[in-house]
Design an enzyme around this catalytic site. Structure first.
Site, short mmCIF file in Angstrom:
data_model
loop_
_atom_site.label_atom_id
_atom_site.label_comp_id
_atom_site.label_asym_id
_atom_site.label_seq_id
_atom_site.Cartn_x
_atom_site.Cartn_y
_atom_site.Cartn_z
N GLN A 262 16.72 -19.24 -5.54
CA GLN A 262 17.39 -20.47 -5.05
C GLN A 262 18.34 -21.02 -5.93
O GLN A 262 19.17 -21.53 -5.95
CB GLN A 262 16.31 -21.59 -4.92
N HIS B 205 10.43 -16.78 -0.26
CA HIS B 205 11.84 -17.16 -0.79
C HIS B 205 12.05 -15.74 -1.43
O HIS B 205 13.06 -15.17 -1.38
CB HIS B 205 11.79 -18.06 -1.82
N HIS C 255 5.25 -20.62 0.76
CA HIS C 255 6.61 -20.89 0.84
C HIS C 255 7.58 -20.16 -0.31
O HIS C 255 8.68 -19.66 0.17
CB HIS C 255 6.76 -22.48 0.70
N GLU C 256 7.20 -20.24 -1.52
CA GLU C 256 7.69 -19.56 -2.57
C GLU C 256 7.93 -18.12 -2.57
O GLU C 256 8.92 -17.39 -2.78
CB GLU C 256 7.48 -20.13 -4.02
N GLY D 38 7.95 -26.62 -5.98
CA GLY D 38 8.02 -25.34 -6.30
C GLY D 38 9.41 -24.95 -6.35
O GLY D 38 10.45 -25.53 -5.84
N CYS E 152 12.04 -28.20 1.07
CA CYS E 152 12.54 -27.01 0.29
C CYS E 152 13.82 -27.85 -0.37
O CYS E 152 14.58 -28.51 0.20
CB CYS E 152 13.06 -26.13 1.25
N LEU E 153 13.60 -27.36 -1.73
CA LEU E 153 15.02 -27.92 -2.51
C LEU E 153 16.19 -27.25 -2.28
O LEU E 153 17.43 -27.92 -2.48
CB LEU E 153 14.69 -27.43 -4.09
ZN ZN Z 1 12.21 -23.65 -0.64
#
Ligand code: ZN
Length: 181
Positions: A51, A140, A136-137, A46, A94-95
């Protein structure tokens, strides 16, 4: 046209809520396509626009639900319409914090309302990793990162491990630079 670099977890932009996507146009669709490319290249499940430093409520996911069905979706203005009472605490990454996975408590099932790239507002009932990933997204888009949802102990562990990874990576970079000279 859009930035390629994924912001690291300590970037202050990740703490700011994103702005709603006003309308689904070619620019929104181009951004979604770009986000899929960045997410795929990073082997992520995701990614949220914030981000990349773009504070718009747009997320992409590519992940399986509880029955193993794969969902590759772009969601504009996603929101949790309903959360089931059951909780799970699966390993999450998480990226923006590569190399770290830590347990985070989430709702086991969620109903998410979002606008698709065709402009239609729809509901999606999610479970399994899909439910976790969407929570999670969507966090963000509200300026919340997964370490905020961890216990203090796990957050400190994640931060220490991440700092160690960064030190190792910069040491590796320096030694490969000197090997090239
Ligand atoms: Zn993340």
């Amino acid at each position: 046209m859009f930035p390629d670099r994924i912001l690291p977890i300590n970037d202050p932009r990740l703490r700011r809520p994103s702005e709603p996507v006003a309308k689904i146009d070619t620019d929104t669709r181009a951004l979604a396509a770009h986000m899929f490319r960045i997410m795929d290249a990073a082997h992520g499940a995701g990614l949220a626009a914030v981000q990349l430093g773009i504070l718009r409520r747009l997320i992409v996911v590519d992940v399986e639900d509880g029955r193993g069905a794969r969902h590759r979706l772009a969601l504009a203005n996603p929101e949790i319409a309903e959360a089931g009472s059951g909780q799970i605490a699966g390993l999450e990454g998480c990226l923006s914090m590569p190399g770290i996975s830590q347990r985070v408590a989430r709702s086991e099932t969620v109903t998410v309302r979002y606008t698709g790239l065709d402009g239609h507002r729809v509901s999606l009932v999610a479970d399994g990793m899909l439910a976790v990933c969407l929570q999670h997204e969507i966090d963000h888009t509200n300026g919340i990162v997964f370490i905020d949802r961890m216990s203090r102990l796990r957050r400190d562990q994640a931060r220490r491990q991440y700092a160690r990874n960064l030190r190792l990576a910069s040491r590796r970079d320096r030694s490969s630079e000197s090997a090239m000279q």
